[in-house]
Design a protein around this motif. Structure first.
Motif, PDB file in Angstrom:
ATOM      1  N   MET A 147       0.845  -1.198   0.000  1.00  0.00           N
ATOM      2  CA  MET A 147       0.000   0.000   0.000  1.00  0.00           C
ATOM      3  C   MET A 147       0.877   1.244   0.000  1.00  0.00           C
ATOM      4  SD  MET A 147      -3.237  -0.784   0.020  1.00  0.00           S
ATOM      5  CE  MET A 147      -4.051   0.638   0.759  1.00  0.00           C
ATOM      6  N   PRO A 148       0.419   2.331  -0.685  1.00  0.00           N
ATOM      7  CA  PRO A 148       1.194   3.568  -0.627  1.00  0.00           C
ATOM      8  C   PRO A 148       1.371   4.047   0.805  1.00  0.00           C
ATOM      9  CG  PRO A 148      -0.511   3.670  -2.310  1.00  0.00           C
ATOM     10  CD  PRO A 148      -0.762   2.421  -1.523  1.00  0.00           C
ATOM     11  N   GLN A 149       2.538   4.628   1.092  1.00  0.00           N
ATOM     12  CA  GLN A 149       2.818   5.126   2.425  1.00  0.00           C
ATOM     13  C   GLN A 149       2.047   6.424   2.683  1.00  0.00           C
ATOM     14  OE1 GLN A 149       4.791   3.401   4.646  1.00  0.00           O
ATOM     15  NE2 GLN A 149       4.589   1.870   3.015  1.00  0.00           N
ATOM     16  N   PRO A 150       1.637   6.672   3.933  1.00  0.00           N
ATOM     17  CA  PRO A 150       0.962   7.924   4.252  1.00  0.00           C
ATOM     18  C   PRO A 150       1.821   9.114   3.831  1.00  0.00           C
ATOM     19  CG  PRO A 150       0.852   6.402   6.095  1.00  0.00           C
ATOM     20  CD  PRO A 150       1.797   5.799   5.115  1.00  0.00           C
ATOM     21  N   ALA A 151       1.172  10.114   3.228  1.00  0.00           N
ATOM     22  CA  ALA A 151       1.897  11.272   2.725  1.00  0.00           C
ATOM     23  C   ALA A 151       1.782  12.427   3.696  1.00  0.00           C
ATOM     24  CB  ALA A 151       1.334  11.678   1.369  1.00  0.00           C
ATOM     25  N   PRO A 152       2.799  13.299   3.735  1.00  0.00           N
ATOM     26  CA  PRO A 152       2.714  14.465   4.615  1.00  0.00           C
ATOM     27  C   PRO A 152       1.505  15.321   4.286  1.00  0.00           C
ATOM     28  CG  PRO A 152       4.927  14.194   3.686  1.00  0.00           C
ATOM     29  CD  PRO A 152       4.047  13.236   2.968  1.00  0.00           C
ATOM     30  N   ALA A 153       0.824  15.780   5.298  1.00  0.00           N
ATOM     31  CA  ALA A 153      -0.371  16.599   5.083  1.00  0.00           C
ATOM     32  C   ALA A 153      -0.036  17.898   4.381  1.00  0.00           C
ATOM     33  CB  ALA A 153      -1.053  16.877   6.423  1.00  0.00           C
ATOM     34  N   SER A 154       1.242  18.320   4.436  1.00  0.00           N
ATOM     35  CA  SER A 154       1.640  19.587   3.836  1.00  0.00           C
ATOM     36  C   SER A 154       1.800  19.502   2.324  1.00  0.00           C
ATOM     37  CB  SER A 154       2.962  20.061   4.456  1.00  0.00           C
ATOM     38  OG  SER A 154       3.980  19.079   4.248  1.00  0.00           O
ATOM     39  N   ASP A 155       1.753  18.317   1.744  1.00  0.00           N
ATOM     40  CA  ASP A 155       1.946  18.152   0.310  1.00  0.00           C
ATOM     41  C   ASP A 155       0.688  17.548  -0.323  1.00  0.00           C
ATOM     42  OD1 ASP A 155       2.715  17.681  -2.279  1.00  0.00           O
ATOM     43  OD2 ASP A 155       4.630  16.759  -1.771  1.00  0.00           O
ATOM     44  N   PRO A 156      -0.182  18.370  -0.890  1.00  0.00           N
ATOM     45  CA  PRO A 156      -1.419  17.843  -1.493  1.00  0.00           C
ATOM     46  C   PRO A 156      -1.156  16.840  -2.614  1.00  0.00           C
ATOM     47  CG  PRO A 156      -1.554  20.226  -1.215  1.00  0.00           C
ATOM     48  CD  PRO A 156      -0.129  19.841  -0.920  1.00  0.00           C
ATOM     49  N   LEU A 157      -0.069  17.023  -3.367  1.00  0.00           N
ATOM     50  CA  LEU A 157       0.219  16.081  -4.449  1.00  0.00           C
ATOM     51  C   LEU A 157       0.536  14.699  -3.900  1.00  0.00           C
ATOM     52  CD1 LEU A 157       0.607  15.521  -7.444  1.00  0.00           C
ATOM     53  CD2 LEU A 157       2.980  16.314  -7.223  1.00  0.00           C
ATOM     54  N   ALA A 158       1.260  14.644  -2.792  1.00  0.00           N
ATOM     55  CA  ALA A 158       1.556  13.352  -2.179  1.00  0.00           C
ATOM     56  C   ALA A 158       0.283  12.678  -1.682  1.00  0.00           C
ATOM     57  CB  ALA A 158       2.545  13.536  -1.033  1.00  0.00           C
ATOM     58  N   GLN A 159      -0.601  13.451  -1.089  1.00  0.00           N
ATOM     59  CA  GLN A 159      -1.869  12.899  -0.625  1.00  0.00           C
ATOM     60  C   GLN A 159      -2.699  12.398  -1.802  1.00  0.00           C
ATOM     61  OE1 GLN A 159      -2.897  12.350   2.377  1.00  0.00           O
ATOM     62  NE2 GLN A 159      -1.551  13.550   3.689  1.00  0.00           N
ATOM     63  N   ARG A 160      -2.729  13.169  -2.863  1.00  0.00           N
ATOM     64  CA  ARG A 160      -3.499  12.750  -4.049  1.00  0.00           C
ATOM     65  C   ARG A 160      -2.911  11.474  -4.648  1.00  0.00           C
ATOM     66  NH1 ARG A 160      -6.519  13.022  -8.350  1.00  0.00           N
ATOM     67  NH2 ARG A 160      -5.698  13.293 -10.460  1.00  0.00           N
ATOM     68  N   PHE A 161      -1.597  11.420  -4.755  1.00  0.00           N
ATOM     69  CA  PHE A 161      -0.950  10.233  -5.304  1.00  0.00           C
ATOM     70  C   PHE A 161      -1.308   8.990  -4.495  1.00  0.00           C
ATOM     71  CE2 PHE A 161       2.733   7.344  -5.074  1.00  0.00           C
ATOM     72  CZ  PHE A 161       2.796   6.939  -6.403  1.00  0.00           C
ATOM     73  N   ALA A 162      -1.237   9.085  -3.181  1.00  0.00           N
ATOM     74  CA  ALA A 162      -1.545   7.938  -2.328  1.00  0.00           C
ATOM     75  C   ALA A 162      -2.997   7.504  -2.490  1.00  0.00           C
ATOM     76  CB  ALA A 162      -1.245   8.276  -0.870  1.00  0.00           C
ATOM     77  N   ALA A 163      -3.918   8.472  -2.593  1.00  0.00           N
ATOM     78  CA  ALA A 163      -5.342   8.140  -2.717  1.00  0.00           C
ATOM     79  C   ALA A 163      -5.631   7.457  -4.050  1.00  0.00           C
ATOM     80  CB  ALA A 163      -6.178   9.408  -2.569  1.00  0.00           C
ATOM     81  N   VAL A 164      -5.052   7.958  -5.135  1.00  0.00           N
ATOM     82  CA  VAL A 164      -5.283   7.361  -6.448  1.00  0.00           C
ATOM     83  C   VAL A 164      -4.751   5.932  -6.482  1.00  0.00           C
ATOM     84  CG1 VAL A 164      -4.618   7.470  -8.889  1.00  0.00           C
ATOM     85  CG2 VAL A 164      -5.370   9.546  -7.695  1.00  0.00           C
ATOM     86  N   ARG A 165      -3.568   5.740  -5.970  1.00  0.00           N
ATOM     87  CA  ARG A 165      -2.972   4.407  -5.996  1.00  0.00           C
ATOM     88  C   ARG A 165      -3.758   3.421  -5.139  1.00  0.00           C
ATOM     89  NH1 ARG A 165       0.337   2.849  -9.778  1.00  0.00           N
ATOM     90  NH2 ARG A 165       1.895   1.878  -8.432  1.00  0.00           N
ATOM     91  N   ALA A 166      -4.274   3.888  -4.023  1.00  0.00           N
ATOM     92  CA  ALA A 166      -5.060   3.010  -3.149  1.00  0.00           C
ATOM     93  C   ALA A 166      -6.377   2.615  -3.804  1.00  0.00           C
ATOM     94  CB  ALA A 166      -5.319   3.713  -1.813  1.00  0.00           C
ATOM     95  N   LEU A 167      -7.016   3.533  -4.551  1.00  0.00           N
ATOM     96  CA  LEU A 167      -8.288   3.210  -5.191  1.00  0.00           C
ATOM     97  C   LEU A 167      -8.115   2.103  -6.226  1.00  0.00           C
ATOM     98  CD1 LEU A 167     -11.278   3.660  -5.678  1.00  0.00           C
ATOM     99  CD2 LEU A 167     -10.700   5.567  -7.202  1.00  0.00           C
ATOM    100  N   SER A 168      -7.038   2.129  -6.981  1.00  0.00           N
ATOM    101  CA  SER A 168      -6.820   1.065  -7.962  1.00  0.00           C
ATOM    102  C   SER A 168      -6.764  -0.306  -7.300  1.00  0.00           C
ATOM    103  CB  SER A 168      -5.520   1.311  -8.739  1.00  0.00           C
ATOM    104  OG  SER A 168      -5.592   2.492  -9.498  1.00  0.00           O
ATOM    105  N   LEU A 169      -6.055  -0.396  -6.180  1.00  0.00           N
ATOM    106  CA  LEU A 169      -5.986  -1.665  -5.462  1.00  0.00           C
ATOM    107  C   LEU A 169      -7.346  -2.078  -4.926  1.00  0.00           C
ATOM    108  CD1 LEU A 169      -2.629  -1.277  -3.479  1.00  0.00           C
ATOM    109  CD2 LEU A 169      -3.045  -2.628  -5.555  1.00  0.00           C
ATOM    110  N   ALA A 170      -8.119  -1.119  -4.466  1.00  0.00           N
ATOM    111  CA  ALA A 170      -9.452  -1.432  -3.939  1.00  0.00           C
ATOM    112  C   ALA A 170     -10.377  -1.945  -5.041  1.00  0.00           C
ATOM    113  CB  ALA A 170     -10.052  -0.202  -3.268  1.00  0.00           C
ATOM    114  N   LEU A 171     -10.277  -1.361  -6.234  1.00  0.00           N
ATOM    115  CA  LEU A 171     -11.118  -1.814  -7.346  1.00  0.00           C
ATOM    116  C   LEU A 171     -10.799  -3.250  -7.732  1.00  0.00           C
ATOM    117  CD1 LEU A 171     -10.981   1.389  -9.592  1.00  0.00           C
ATOM    118  CD2 LEU A 171     -12.979   0.538  -8.337  1.00  0.00           C
ATOM    119  N   ALA A 172      -9.533  -3.642  -7.591  1.00  0.00           N
ATOM    120  CA  ALA A 172      -9.116  -4.990  -7.977  1.00  0.00           C
ATOM    121  C   ALA A 172      -9.159  -5.974  -6.820  1.00  0.00           C
ATOM    122  CB  ALA A 172      -7.705  -4.947  -8.560  1.00  0.00           C
TER     123      ALA A 172
END
Length: 426
Positions: A1-26
């Motif tokens: 699973m993607p590692q938790p991203a720093p709250a100060s970086d929205p791109l890191a948070q977005r990246f983690a969320a997108v990657r997690a959704l793909s795994l959830a769909l599969a």
């Protein structure tokens, strides 16, 4: 699973969320489910999970992170899609032959790349960060394809298995349907028309925010006065088209469309089947009765155009559609919020539920230039023989589409959640 991203970086948070959704769909898939390929247009779920990872590893980690070593030097050949600049690749129609690496090995590949990118992200420059956003947008496109490809695969299984349990919903029956209908159901009402006075309008993306290169440059278009339907065509309306001999009457069809109907014995939308006097449809929640009030879906451009002719209307141009959609909330309608059952739902609005065929060919806007390098192959080289669709679908991740977003498919393709919105001249 993607590692938790720093709250100060929205791109890191977005990246983690997108990657997690793909795994959830599969997540519900077996290794066999994720490895099979039902037709050349579709890809195995495992390939989608790996290809989106290859994209990140290749264009960000390999090219922008000094010292990064590929997870497996053999895998780029397997998981490159169509990037000629990246060299040879496995044939698209034989992706189902790649039984190894296993699904678990692909998940491990994703975890390796996710961890490396999360570590590298704080030091990436602006160009590389822009590629991370492109990678997220690219993966969201594949999240939709992953779902529709699984749907097609499961429809080929005589057992017609369900990926997800059916969502609880209230059934409705539209007022325009003729014949016996369940007594407990209400209709969405007749189609309304949103009139536009025409004139010179500007379309295409401009300003801040992400957009794919094919969405620009922004430019002016002259429109004649027109009206656009306030909702898409329903299953009940489509059943009326069938009952009136719509698939048997050549006068409604383009010549190529009529040849397609006859050659393939088409008589209904994809996944529909007769059940006594009614119709059922197959979905990711199994086979169920068609909801007459819901938007009809899984239609080809040929079918959409034929229905519009039968209805005394036409398909909108993409410029007309965008001119009306410019001020509407692109996050509206039924779009993908989480892993689970998906199906178009009754409602009005321009976004969500089903992609809407337009009458516009997918061609470059005036002044279009593809980006330099391999990522320039993303859209421009496909601007031939395809038609534009607008609006997103129930399988599109919410937040992915906007008024200027251009989807595109060949006129015979219908395994996506594709539907019809009518237009007419004033």
């Amino acid at each position: 699973m993607p590692q938790p991203a720093p709250a100060s970086d929205p791109l890191a948070q977005r990246f983690a969320a997108v990657r997690a959704l793909s795994l959830a769909l599969a997540a519900p898939l077996s290794d066999a489910d994720a490895s099979a390929q039902s037709m050349p247009d579709a890809s195995p779920a495992k390939w989608h999970l790996a290809h989106t990872t290859w994209f990140l590893e290749t264009f960000i980690l390999r090219d922008h992170v000094p010292g990064y070593r590929l997870h497996d030097e053999r895998w780029p050949f397997l998981f490159n899609s169509y990037y000629e600049a990246e060299g040879g690749r496995h044939a698209r129609d034989r992706r189902g032959m790649v039984t190894r690496p296993t699904l678990d090995e692909v998940r491990a590949y994703r975890a390796h790349v996710d961890a490396a990118l999360a570590d590298a992200l704080p030091a990436l420059g602006a160009d590389a960060r822009a590629l991370v956003e492109l990678g997220c947008q690219h993966e969201e496109q594949h999240q939709e394809l992953l779902q529709t490809d699984i749907l097609h695969l499961f429809s080929e299984n005589p057992l017609e298995p369900a990926l997800w349990p059916a969502a609880t919903k209230v059934r409705v029956v539209p007022s325009e349907v003729e014949g016996p209908v369940p007594s407990e159901v209400e209709g969405p009402g007749p189609i309304g028309w949103r009139e536009h006075g025409g004139g010179i309008v500007s379309i295409g993306h401009a300003g801040p925010g992400f957009a794919f290169d094919c969405e620009g440059p922004r430019h002016e278009v002259l429109l004649r006065p027109f009206a656009l339907a306030d909702r898409t065509v329903t299953n009940a309306q489509w059943a009326a088209f069938i009952n009136d001999g719509g698939y048997a009457e050549p006068r409604w069809w383009l010549s190529d469309g009529w040849a397609w109907v006859k050659a393939r014995a088409i008589e209904a939308p994809l996944y529909w089947a007769r059940d006594g006097e009614g119709w059922t449809r197959f979905g990711l929640d199994g086979r169920r009765s068609v909801d007459p009030a819901a938007p009809v879906t899984h239609l080809s451009f040929y079918e959409a155009d034929a229905y519009a002719s039968w209805a005394g209307a036409r398909l909108p141009t993409e410029a007309e559609w965008e001119a009306v959609a410019a001020d509407e909330d692109a996050g509206g309608g039924h779009q993908l919020d989480r892993a689970g059952p998906i199906e178009p739902r009754p409602g009005v609005g321009l976004f969500g539920d089903v992609w809407q065929w337009t009458g516009s060919a997918y061609r470059p806007y005036p002044g279009f230039r593809a980006a330099e390098g391999a990522v320039g192959e993303y859209n421009g080289k496909f601007m031939s023989g395809q038609f534009v669709l607008r609006g997103g679908s129930c399988a599109t991740p919410r937040g992915h589409v906007r008024a200027s977003y251009r989807n595109f498919f060949y006129p015979h393709q219908r395994w996506q959640f594709t539907g019809v919105r009518l237009a007419r001249d004033l």
